[in-house]
Write a protein that holds these residues in place. Structure first.
Motif, PDB file in Angstrom:
ATOM      1  N   TYR A 267      18.637  63.197  53.229  1.00  0.00           N
ATOM      2  CA  TYR A 267      19.880  63.850  53.647  1.00  0.00           C
ATOM      3  C   TYR A 267      19.990  65.216  52.967  1.00  0.00           C
ATOM      4  N   ALA A 268      20.625  66.142  53.656  1.00  0.00           N
ATOM      5  CA  ALA A 268      20.825  67.484  53.110  1.00  0.00           C
ATOM      6  C   ALA A 268      22.215  67.987  53.483  1.00  0.00           C
ATOM      7  N   ALA A 269      22.816  68.750  52.575  1.00  0.00           N
ATOM      8  CA  ALA A 269      24.147  69.325  52.822  1.00  0.00           C
ATOM      9  C   ALA A 269      24.223  70.691  52.174  1.00  0.00           C
ATOM     10  N   ARG A 270      24.961  71.581  52.790  1.00  0.00           N
ATOM     11  CA  ARG A 270      25.176  72.899  52.198  1.00  0.00           C
ATOM     12  C   ARG A 270      26.176  72.792  51.051  1.00  0.00           C
ATOM     13  N   VAL A 271      26.037  73.684  50.074  1.00  0.00           N
ATOM     14  CA  VAL A 271      26.937  73.680  48.918  1.00  0.00           C
ATOM     15  C   VAL A 271      28.382  73.889  49.359  1.00  0.00           C
ATOM     16  N   SER A 272      28.574  74.657  50.416  1.00  0.00           N
ATOM     17  CA  SER A 272      29.937  74.928  50.905  1.00  0.00           C
ATOM     18  C   SER A 272      30.599  73.696  51.527  1.00  0.00           C
ATOM     19  N   ALA A 273      29.793  72.713  51.963  1.00  0.00           N
ATOM     20  CA  ALA A 273      30.334  71.480  52.548  1.00  0.00           C
ATOM     21  C   ALA A 273      29.498  70.300  52.067  1.00  0.00           C
ATOM     22  N   PRO A 274      29.559  69.996  50.768  1.00  0.00           N
ATOM     23  CA  PRO A 274      28.612  69.031  50.194  1.00  0.00           C
ATOM     24  C   PRO A 274      28.782  67.606  50.711  1.00  0.00           C
ATOM     25  N   GLN A 275      30.000  67.251  51.193  1.00  0.00           N
ATOM     26  CA  GLN A 275      30.182  65.892  51.712  1.00  0.00           C
ATOM     27  C   GLN A 275      29.617  65.719  53.122  1.00  0.00           C
ATOM     28  N   ASP A 276      29.330  66.840  53.784  1.00  0.00           N
ATOM     29  CA  ASP A 276      28.868  66.782  55.178  1.00  0.00           C
ATOM     30  C   ASP A 276      27.339  66.776  55.239  1.00  0.00           C
ATOM     31  N   ALA A 277      26.760  65.729  54.733  1.00  0.00           N
ATOM     32  CA  ALA A 277      25.296  65.653  54.707  1.00  0.00           C
ATOM     33  C   ALA A 277      24.769  65.100  56.021  1.00  0.00           C
ATOM     34  N   ASP A 278      23.692  65.684  56.506  1.00  0.00           N
ATOM     35  CA  ASP A 278      23.014  65.209  57.713  1.00  0.00           C
ATOM     36  C   ASP A 278      21.618  64.738  57.340  1.00  0.00           C
TER      37      ASP A 278
END
Length: 832
Positions: A103-114
């Motif tokens: 899974y990966a997520a941007r620092v700006s939206a860390p809970q939104d991992a895909d």
């Protein structure tokens, strides 16, 4: 007021924790006096800051807690960052599968991992990575390929398949350097030019003509013109090839030749490309043909003989040879160990004399050179050779094969000698942890860990000068990360309490320490590539590890970004253990322990109790984080629900409490630990309403060994015990672990006979359960077989053995876990 509260108040203890303020560390040298550890009177008892489940009516069952661990919620694993640092990355097991999803997520939206698609996985996961000094290039290896990411995030696939490239690094001119087979190459990322910097071979150096080997050969060469002519032609051709190689860079440099009976340990080249260090050793087998482990459950219904490691009783000394190669002059020089202080000290003279005296002999001190090797850490895979990024300095970490010394040395290139910078000597053994070291990026200054004050701390040292301590005190440091500007060195430490690990950073100039987290549990970190963010994993006693994110400054707040614990886990009434300092009868330091108490433990008749012995020996379990023994934590909660009291002690030899605690077992494994268990039993009786004659014990691996030593050497201490995957005779265990603590059987048989349960089996007079996996390549099944035969010959009756035909040292199958713990539970129910 209950007895435990009274005990705490009488000792003036506190139950709250706070983050440490910034402090300054004094200078320390290699002979700094030891740090004074906290005393039992000043120690803290901690009640973890977690909420107990309100669902007290639910029943904890063995069937549930020994099921496949996925039911807990599939916690995040392997946290890190994408190649360019734009994404935080972690993995989770797939539902009903042993495979993981990334899974990966941007620092700006860390809970939104895909979840990451397979065709993009190389941008998020890698096997090794190197960044050029100027930050323009990032090279990494993923599966069968090498990639290079440019400063503009353009990704170039450099190789796919073919000869594998390993040990990536960058040269001062930004060429990528890597090992390819028996050579180290450099690749120009602008032109694509590939150059072989150095190669090696383990064989005789070929010669155009050989000297005659005997009389008739000499006569042949002098009498026959044809022979003389062909020899002359071969020599002329060889001379021509040598001249061409020197004059024309189209020809690769000739290999460096080493003894045909040796093999490679490590090879590294300076970032300047002008020098190399090569480490060799005798090419000897790691095992004998008789070192096998039978595996009985096979697809073809036959028995498979699985190769197994050598026993410490069969260990042979190992020596490494260091070679300095000048790549410009094509010359090599052996780097002698004679410049290392203590290189020929007979550090085991006292031990050898004691063993000789026991045999009616006299030992004479031996000043022959010791076997010395490149330190091979359990915690990193690269060689223990660190080049400064400017290529002008190199440091090596060496260890004596007898485990009593560790050296950090630099190399004098002009004089072809090693220059000692730091010697760490320990009369017991040098810790196999806490050996991280390297160079500051912008100065020729070393940083390293050392345990010479009694605790693992951080030091800076300019070669030739005294070291400067960056940290000090009765706590340990670990997990180092140096920032690119050399300003900060990040680390983890149990600074506020032995069982609480937080993230800190120390200013390498001022020595000021900043607490980066205050989460009160077990916290670890990975610094983002741009050094602006900390990706954290944090756990508590009843909370498995979850991920948090915070900006890399002391004032920022950590934000939780995963919540993976299942509702089923949350619904059960887990017992929240206190971490209690138990006064020791043998040391000034307290024995920290987890104690699990029923709410009404003071009421009614004295309780039954179970003492759990953690494994590994050098491991810490009385902490405020999620335990690697999570099944045991759940089992203990089940016992508490049924009215038991449970104690889980960090006996002497446990990790987290400094050098003296670690080495208390030197040459006497099983003695200090059982003494500590006696103190634990006394504490239970005096403070937790426990009946002395209703206490049992159990543990696995080292914990199984301690169960044996308790029942065999102090038969009145426990009323029953279960030993799981247990060591019975240390001479049959591995060399790397055992020789640290007991030396080797040929040198120190006294230590082995004092420390191995099989020599004390006649002391058994209480019920004993032995649970043994048969596919255990760590503690061999033979350990159990030999002890059982000894018990039979001693005509012992009150023991039983359960075998697990498909299990390794760490059980895998839920059915095996369930069977094992049903037997343990039955043992306690019937005998306590």
């Amino acid at each position: 007021m209950n007895k435990i509260t009274s005990f705490l108040l009488a000792a003036g203890l506190t139950t709250t924790l706070c983050a440490c303020a910034a402090t300054s560390s004094p200078t320390a040298s290699s002979n700094t006096s030891a740090v004074t550890p906290v005393s039992a009177e000043d120690a803290q008892t901690i009640t973890p800051d977690v909420s107990a489940s309100a669902n007290t009516g639910n029943t904890i069952t063995l069937k549930q807690i020994m099921a496949d661990p996925q039911w807990l919620g599939r916690q995040p694993e392997s946290m890190g960052w994408s190649v360019n640092g734009d994404f935080l990355v972690y993995e989770r097991e797939r539902q009903d599968s042993h495979l993981n999803t990334v899974y990966a997520a941007r620092v700006s939206a860390p809970q939104d991992a895909d979840d990451v698609a397979l065709n993009e996985l190389h941008r998020f996961r890698f096997d090794e990575k190197a960044v050029s000094n100027d930050g323009r290039y990032t090279a990494f290896r993923f599966e069968d390929s090498i990639y290079v990411m440019m400063a503009n995030d353009e990704l170039v696939q450099l190789t796919r398949g073919g000869s594998s490239l390993r040990h990536l690094s960058f040269m001062t001119d930004n060429r990528l350097m890597a090992q390819s087979g028996n050579a180290i190459i450099a690749i120009n990322l602008v032109t694509g030019q590939r150059e072989e910097l150095v190669s090696w071979a383990f064989s005789e150096e070929p010669k155009a003509v050989d000297e005659p080997k005997d009389y008739i050969a000499r006569e042949q060469q002098s009498l026959i013109d044809y022979i003389a002519k062909t020899r002359q032609q071969r020599q002329a051709s060889a001379d021509q090839e040598e001249a061409l190689a020197k004059a024309n860079r189209s020809v690769a440099p000739t290999p460096f030749y080493f003894d045909a009976g040796d093999r490679l340990v490590a090879a590294t080249v300076s970032p300047k490309g002008n020098q190399a260090l090569v480490v060799t050793t005798k090419d000897e087998p790691w095992r004998d043909d008789t070192d096998i482990m039978p595996h009985y459950i096979q697809e073809d219904a036959r028995i498979k003989g699985v190769p197994a490691r050598r026993r410490v009783a069969d260990a042979e000394p190992v020596n490494h040879t260091l070679w300095l190669l000048d790549l410009e002059s094509q010359t090599k020089h052996e780097l002698s160990y004679t410049t290392l202080p203590g290189y020929n000290e007979d550090v085991l003279a006292g031990v050898k004399a004691e063993n000789a005296k026991a045999n009616g002999e006299t030992y004479e001190v031996n000043r022959l050179p010791r076997e010395i090797t490149l330190l091979q850490s359990w915690y990193w895979s690269e060689p223990s050779i660190r080049w400064h990024q400017n290529g002008n300095q190199v440091a090596v970490m060496l260890e004596a094969w007898d485990n009593k010394d560790r050296w950090i040395a630099t190399v004098d290139f002009d004089n072809h000698t090693l220059v000692n910078q730091h010697r760490l000597h320990d009369d017991a053994w040098v810790n196999y942890r806490f050996n991280q070291f390297g160079w500051l990026h912008n100065e020729e200054t070393l940083f390293y860990q050392s345990e010479h004050t009694g605790y693992a701390h951080l030091y800076l040292q300019t070669p030739g000068e005294a070291p400067r301590a960056l940290t000090s005190g009765a706590y340990i440091t670990d997990s180092l990360t140096l920032t690119r500007d050399d300003k900060w060195l990040y680390f983890t430490a149990n600074k506020t309490h032995p069982g609480v690990y937080e993230v800190y950073r120390v200013n390498t100039n001022s020595g000021d320490i900043q607490a980066m987290t205050a989460l009160n549990g077990i916290t670890d970190y990975v610094l983002s590539p741009d050094e602006s963010q900390l990706l954290l994993t944090h756990s508590k006693v009843t909370q498995p590890p979850e991920l948090y994110l915070k900006a890399a400054n002391a004032s920022a707040t950590a934000t939780r970004i995963t919540d993976t614990v299942s509702d089923k886990f949350d619904a059960l009434p887990w017992s929240v253990p206190q971490v209690v300092p138990i006064k020791s009868s043998h040391t000034d330091q307290p024995i920290y322990a987890r104690v699990y108490l029923p709410d009404d433990y003071q009421q009614g008749e004295p309780r039954r109790a179970v003492v759990f012995n953690h494994g590994a020996g050098y491991l810490q379990n009385a902490h405020l984080g999620w335990s690697g023994y999570f099944r045991e934590f759940m089992f203990h909660s089940m016992l508490v629900q049924q009215g038991y009291v449970v104690l889980d002690m960090d006996y002497r030899a446990s990790a987290g409490y400094g050098r003296d605690w670690r080495t208390a077992i030197y040459r006497q494994m099983g003695t200090p630990e059982v003494q500590d268990l006696q103190d634990g039993v006394d504490w239970l009786v005096d403070n937790a309403n426990v009946a002395r004659d209703r206490i049992g014990t159990y543990g696995g691996s080292y914990g199984g060994f301690l169960t044996f030593m308790s029942l065999f050497t102090e038969p009145d201490l426990f009323q029953a015990g279960a030993a799981l995957r247990p060591v019975t005779d240390w001479a049959h265990y591995n060399t790397g672990y055992t020789s640290n603590i007991l030396n080797t059987p040929d040198v120190d048989p006294i230590a082995y006979e004092k420390s191995s349960p099989i020599y004390f089996a006649e002391g058994l007079n209480k019920p004993l359960l032995i649970n043994a996996p048969m596919v255990d390549d760590n503690v061999f099944f033979q350990d159990t077989v030999r002890l059982v035969q000894r018990l039979i010959e001693l005509e012992k009756e009150d023991f039983e053995t359960a075998i697990y035909p498909v299990e390794p040292h760490g059980f895998v199958q839920p059915s095996s876990w369930l069977d094992e713990y049903r037997r343990i539970y039955k043992l306690f129910e019937e005998n306590l």
